[in-house]
Design a protein around this motif. Structure first.
Motif, mmCIF file in Angstrom:
data_model
loop_
_atom_site.group_PDB
_atom_site.id
_atom_site.type_symbol
_atom_site.label_atom_id
_atom_site.label_comp_id
_atom_site.label_asym_id
_atom_site.label_seq_id
_atom_site.Cartn_x
_atom_site.Cartn_y
_atom_site.Cartn_z
ATOM 1 N N UNK A 1 -11.825 -17.108 24.006
ATOM 2 C CA UNK A 1 -10.547 -17.221 23.302
ATOM 3 C C UNK A 1 -10.717 -17.163 21.788
ATOM 4 N N UNK A 2 -11.865 -17.626 21.301
ATOM 5 C CA UNK A 2 -12.078 -17.723 19.864
ATOM 6 C C UNK A 2 -12.892 -16.571 19.262
ATOM 7 N N UNK A 3 -13.601 -15.799 20.089
ATOM 8 C CA UNK A 3 -14.504 -14.790 19.550
ATOM 9 C C UNK A 3 -14.077 -13.372 19.941
ATOM 10 N N UNK A 4 -13.636 -12.621 18.950
ATOM 11 C CA UNK A 4 -13.271 -11.217 19.185
ATOM 12 C C UNK A 4 -14.508 -10.403 19.549
ATOM 13 N N UNK A 5 -15.646 -10.742 18.938
ATOM 14 C CA UNK A 5 -16.881 -10.004 19.207
ATOM 15 C C UNK A 5 -17.331 -10.172 20.658
ATOM 16 N N UNK A 6 -17.256 -11.403 21.178
ATOM 17 C CA UNK A 6 -17.637 -11.655 22.571
ATOM 18 C C UNK A 6 -16.723 -10.846 23.494
ATOM 19 N N UNK A 7 -15.434 -10.819 23.192
ATOM 20 C CA UNK A 7 -14.485 -10.029 23.988
ATOM 21 C C UNK A 7 -14.808 -8.544 23.928
ATOM 22 N N UNK A 8 -15.165 -8.057 22.750
ATOM 23 C CA UNK A 8 -15.518 -6.635 22.616
ATOM 24 C C UNK A 8 -16.726 -6.293 23.485
ATOM 25 N N UNK A 9 -17.694 -7.199 23.515
ATOM 26 C CA UNK A 9 -18.905 -6.965 24.304
ATOM 27 C C UNK A 9 -18.564 -6.858 25.785
ATOM 28 N N UNK A 10 -17.798 -7.806 26.298
ATOM 29 C CA UNK A 10 -17.544 -7.802 27.745
ATOM 30 C C UNK A 10 -16.543 -6.730 28.170
ATOM 31 N N UNK A 11 -15.743 -6.245 27.235
ATOM 32 C CA UNK A 11 -14.728 -5.248 27.590
ATOM 33 C C UNK A 11 -15.102 -3.826 27.194
ATOM 34 N N UNK A 12 -16.246 -3.662 26.578
ATOM 35 C CA UNK A 12 -16.647 -2.337 26.083
ATOM 36 C C UNK A 12 -17.074 -1.419 27.222
ATOM 37 N N UNK A 13 -16.398 -0.265 27.356
ATOM 38 C CA UNK A 13 -16.825 0.708 28.370
ATOM 39 C C UNK A 13 -18.013 1.547 27.884
ATOM 40 N N UNK A 14 -18.341 1.440 26.601
ATOM 41 C CA UNK A 14 -19.406 2.245 26.001
ATOM 42 C C UNK A 14 -20.784 1.630 26.252
ATOM 43 N N UNK A 15 -20.854 0.304 26.231
ATOM 44 C CA UNK A 15 -22.142 -0.371 26.423
ATOM 45 C C UNK A 15 -22.613 -0.217 27.868
ATOM 46 N N UNK A 16 -23.904 -0.015 28.034
ATOM 47 C CA UNK A 16 -24.460 0.061 29.390
ATOM 48 C C UNK A 16 -24.395 -1.320 30.028
ATOM 49 N N UNK A 17 -24.425 -1.335 31.339
ATOM 50 C CA UNK A 17 -24.359 -2.637 32.024
ATOM 51 C C UNK A 17 -25.575 -3.498 31.684
ATOM 52 N N UNK A 18 -26.735 -2.862 31.489
ATOM 53 C CA UNK A 18 -27.933 -3.627 31.124
ATOM 54 C C UNK A 18 -27.794 -4.258 29.742
ATOM 55 N N UNK A 19 -27.258 -3.491 28.789
ATOM 56 C CA UNK A 19 -27.058 -4.026 27.441
ATOM 57 C C UNK A 19 -26.004 -5.134 27.452
ATOM 58 N N UNK A 20 -24.924 -4.938 28.192
ATOM 59 C CA UNK A 20 -23.908 -5.997 28.309
ATOM 60 C C UNK A 20 -24.533 -7.261 28.885
ATOM 61 N N UNK A 21 -25.339 -7.098 29.928
ATOM 62 C CA UNK A 21 -25.996 -8.243 30.559
ATOM 63 C C UNK A 21 -26.871 -8.980 29.550
#
Length: 185
Positions: free
Chosen positions: A44-64
């Motif tokens: 709720x407080x971190x836009x960056x954390x939200x960007x990480x989990x919602x990014x379709x560009x990042x690979x699943x390994x990098x997201x993990x």
């Protein structure tokens, strides 16, 4: 679209139910609940954390890797780190917030706790929050889980939601009422 939404809700429910069953099996449901609330707060407080989990560009390994890093810094248990690692590897990281919400609902329901949501323009003091919580508990006769949200659009005052009941003491609603009565007058 409705079918896709239904499918997403089923996925969220399955993950949440699996986490609930795992926490019961490991006898750590209360600890997991506290950590889930902490993760939800971070989202709720971190836009960056939200960007990480919602990014379709990042690979699943990098997201993990990124999600694990964030959770480790927040001192989240190994059980939850492993659980959310699987969520990321299954390309479901964008559902982490909803999984947390659903888990919290299931936990609260299992404990017989009433959930209340208090929206205000500014953060309330702990004294004010405990007073509101106490009044709700006395009038409902149930334990209360009080969720606070900041909403600058209400201009002032508060909005309290308890189940289907909503008490709107916001400046915004008062101004809207005034506007309507002036049109009639």
């Amino acid at each position: 679209m409705a079918n896709n939404s239904k499918n997403t809700n089923n996925i969220v429910s399955r993950y949440s139910r699996a986490l609930m069953e795992l926490s019961v099996e490991k006898k750590c449901m209360d600890n997991i609940h506290e950590e889930i609330v902490s993760i939800k707060s971070m989202l709720d407080r971190s836009k960056d954390f939200n960007k990480i989990i919602k990014s379709p560009v990042l690979s699943r390994d990098l997201q993990k890797v990124l999600v694990i890093s964030i959770l480790k810094k927040a001192s989240i248990s190994k059980l939850l780190i492993n659980f959310f690692s699987v969520v990321c590897l299954n390309r479901r990281s964008y559902l982490i917030g909803r999984i947390c919400d659903r888990f919290i609902e299931m936990y609260v329901s299992s404990k017989g706790i009433l959930t209340a949501e208090l929206s205000s323009v500014t953060e309330l003091s702990e004294v004010d929050l405990s007073l509101v919580k106490k009044h709700i508990q006395e009038s409902s006769g149930s334990k209360v889980n009080l969720i606070t949200k900041l909403d600058p659009s209400i201009l002032g005052g508060y909005i309290l939601k308890i189940g289907s009941l909503m008490l709107d003491g916001s400046i915004r609603s008062k101004l809207q009422g005034l506007k309507i009565s002036m049109r009639k007058g």
